[in-house]
Design a protein around this motif. Structure first.
Motif, PDB file in Angstrom:
ATOM      1  N   ASN A 187      27.565  41.812  43.644  1.00 37.52           N
ATOM      2  CA  ASN A 187      27.872  40.455  43.178  1.00 37.52           C
ATOM      3  C   ASN A 187      29.018  40.462  42.177  1.00 37.52           C
ATOM      4  OD1 ASN A 187      25.804  39.367  44.750  1.00 37.52           O
ATOM      5  ND2 ASN A 187      24.273  39.610  43.123  1.00 37.52           N
ATOM      6  N   LEU A 188      29.031  41.445  41.259  1.00 36.26           N
ATOM      7  CA  LEU A 188      30.094  41.537  40.263  1.00 36.26           C
ATOM      8  C   LEU A 188      31.451  41.797  40.921  1.00 36.26           C
ATOM      9  CD1 LEU A 188      30.939  41.637  37.294  1.00 36.26           C
ATOM     10  CD2 LEU A 188      30.355  44.092  37.282  1.00 36.26           C
ATOM     11  N   VAL A 189      31.459  42.694  41.898  1.00 35.55           N
ATOM     12  CA  VAL A 189      32.717  42.977  42.605  1.00 35.55           C
ATOM     13  C   VAL A 189      33.206  41.741  43.342  1.00 35.55           C
ATOM     14  CG1 VAL A 189      33.720  44.298  44.504  1.00 35.55           C
ATOM     15  CG2 VAL A 189      32.276  45.444  42.811  1.00 35.55           C
ATOM     16  N   GLU A 190      32.289  41.026  43.947  1.00 35.92           N
ATOM     17  CA  GLU A 190      32.686  39.820  44.675  1.00 35.92           C
ATOM     18  C   GLU A 190      33.247  38.766  43.733  1.00 35.92           C
ATOM     19  OE1 GLU A 190      30.668  36.581  47.790  1.00 35.92           O
ATOM     20  OE2 GLU A 190      29.512  38.271  46.977  1.00 35.92           O
ATOM     21  N   ASN A 191      32.611  38.585  42.583  1.00 37.18           N
ATOM     22  CA  ASN A 191      33.112  37.607  41.607  1.00 37.18           C
ATOM     23  C   ASN A 191      34.473  38.024  41.055  1.00 37.18           C
ATOM     24  OD1 ASN A 191      30.789  36.103  41.915  1.00 37.18           O
ATOM     25  ND2 ASN A 191      29.715  37.121  40.218  1.00 37.18           N
ATOM     26  N   THR A 192      34.620  39.316  40.767  1.00 35.54           N
ATOM     27  CA  THR A 192      35.897  39.813  40.248  1.00 35.54           C
ATOM     28  C   THR A 192      37.017  39.638  41.263  1.00 35.54           C
ATOM     29  OG1 THR A 192      34.701  41.447  38.908  1.00 35.54           O
ATOM     30  CG2 THR A 192      37.057  41.823  39.253  1.00 35.54           C
ATOM     31  N   ASP A 193      36.719  39.913  42.518  1.00 42.45           N
ATOM     32  CA  ASP A 193      37.715  39.745  43.573  1.00 42.45           C
ATOM     33  C   ASP A 193      38.152  38.285  43.679  1.00 42.45           C
ATOM     34  OD1 ASP A 193      39.136  40.895  45.976  1.00 42.45           O
ATOM     35  OD2 ASP A 193      37.922  39.357  46.965  1.00 42.45           O
ATOM     36  N   LYS A 195      38.119  36.069  41.219  1.00 40.64           N
ATOM     37  CA  LYS A 195      38.958  35.759  40.055  1.00 40.64           C
ATOM     38  C   LYS A 195      40.373  36.315  40.225  1.00 40.64           C
ATOM     39  CE  LYS A 195      35.156  35.550  36.735  1.00 40.64           C
ATOM     40  NZ  LYS A 195      34.553  36.157  35.515  1.00 40.64           N
ATOM     41  N   VAL A 196      40.480  37.542  40.754  1.00 36.54           N
ATOM     42  CA  VAL A 196      41.806  38.141  40.963  1.00 36.54           C
ATOM     43  C   VAL A 196      42.622  37.307  41.931  1.00 36.54           C
ATOM     44  CG1 VAL A 196      43.000  40.140  41.923  1.00 36.54           C
ATOM     45  CG2 VAL A 196      41.074  40.473  40.367  1.00 36.54           C
ATOM     46  N   ARG A 197      42.019  36.819  42.977  1.00 34.43           N
ATOM     47  CA  ARG A 197      42.742  36.002  43.949  1.00 34.43           C
ATOM     48  C   ARG A 197      43.225  34.696  43.312  1.00 34.43           C
ATOM     49  NH1 ARG A 197      38.959  36.565  49.427  1.00 34.43           N
ATOM     50  NH2 ARG A 197      39.342  38.815  49.757  1.00 34.43           N
ATOM     51  N   ARG A 198      42.355  34.069  42.513  1.00 34.26           N
ATOM     52  CA  ARG A 198      42.763  32.826  41.855  1.00 34.26           C
ATOM     53  C   ARG A 198      43.915  33.059  40.880  1.00 34.26           C
ATOM     54  NH1 ARG A 198      37.144  32.034  41.805  1.00 34.26           N
ATOM     55  NH2 ARG A 198      37.014  32.736  39.611  1.00 34.26           N
ATOM     56  N   GLN A 199      43.860  34.138  40.117  1.00 31.25           N
ATOM     57  CA  GLN A 199      44.929  34.445  39.167  1.00 31.25           C
ATOM     58  C   GLN A 199      46.233  34.742  39.895  1.00 31.25           C
ATOM     59  OE1 GLN A 199      44.844  34.081  35.916  1.00 31.25           O
ATOM     60  NE2 GLN A 199      42.657  33.507  35.977  1.00 31.25           N
TER      61      GLN A 199
END
Length: 235
Positions: A187-193, A195-199
């Motif tokens: 779940n953490l990796v999915e959320n981080t991914d 956020k990276v795409r949005r940034q």
């Protein structure tokens, strides 16, 4: 030393079977000599009924002793074999009595053998070495010791199985915790991914806006320069 009541009853039945065999032999001799065997026949029938009653009593007493754990299972099996062989002997006696004078040598030699169980008697078993010569109380003590050893072995086995069960439960709990940690990491990796795409999209948008502003600033400066040149007085 007090004798074992069951073994004493067995000896009595064994001796009665021998007496019946002797009476049948006497009846057969009367038949061969032309004498009247009626009296002997009556005696044989009475003794045969008595033998059957003794065998039934031995069966009931043995079943009671085994169910109440007064003897070991091994001793119970040994005595059951003795009873079974005694039943076989009873059937052989009945066959001899019905044969009216015919006495097969093999059967007759088996029936006429006397005494307690011996290795030369095929229808009885020899007493185990560890209980030979012991009294009834000593045999009971020996049997209680064997039962205690068996119980101790069962308790040890039960303890081992209990520990293995607890270990299995601990391993299961540990695997469940590890699975929960893996799920949290996923779940953490999915959320981080995400956020990276949005940034990344924001950076691209800002870059485009910065390029447009720079071009607009250059145009404005050129216009100002043109205006200044146009309105500046010439000498």
């Amino acid at each position: 030393m007090a004798p074992d009541p069951w073994l004493a009853a067995y000896d009595s039945a064994h001796g009665l079977a021998q007496e019946i065999a002797e009476k049948i032999h006497e009846r057969n001799r009367c038949l061969r000599n032309g004498e009247n065997p009626v009296k002997v026949n009556v005696t044989v029938r009475s003794l045969t009924q008595n033998l059957h009653g003794k065998i039934e009593h031995l069966k009931e007493a043995l079943l009671r002793s085994v169910s109440m754990r007064q003897i070991t299972q091994l001793e119970g099996d040994r005595r059951q074999n003795m009873v079974d062989d005694l039943v076989t002997k009873e059937k052989q006696l009945q066959m001899l009595f019905k044969n009216d004078g015919a006495e097969p040598d093999v059967v007759r030699s088996s029936l006429m053998s006397g005494g307690r169980p011996s290795r030369h008697n095929p229808w009885v078993l020899e007493e185990p070495e560890e209980t030979r010569g012991l009294g009834f109380g000593e045999i009971q003590q020996h049997q209680r010791r064997i039962i205690a050893e068996q119980d101790a072995g069962l308790e040890a086995l039960s303890s081992i199985l209990t520990r293995q069960k607890l270990m299995g439960q601990d391993i299961g709990n540990e695997l469940e915790e590890q699975n929960e940690i893996i799920d949290d990491l996923a779940n953490l990796v999915e959320n981080t991914d995400g956020k990276v795409r949005r940034q990344t999209r924001n950076v691209k948008l800002v870059d485009k806006k910065s390029g447009s502003c720079a071009m607009l600033l250059v145009i404005v400066l050129l216009l100002i320069a043109i205006v200044v040149v146009a309105v500046w007085p010439t000498k």
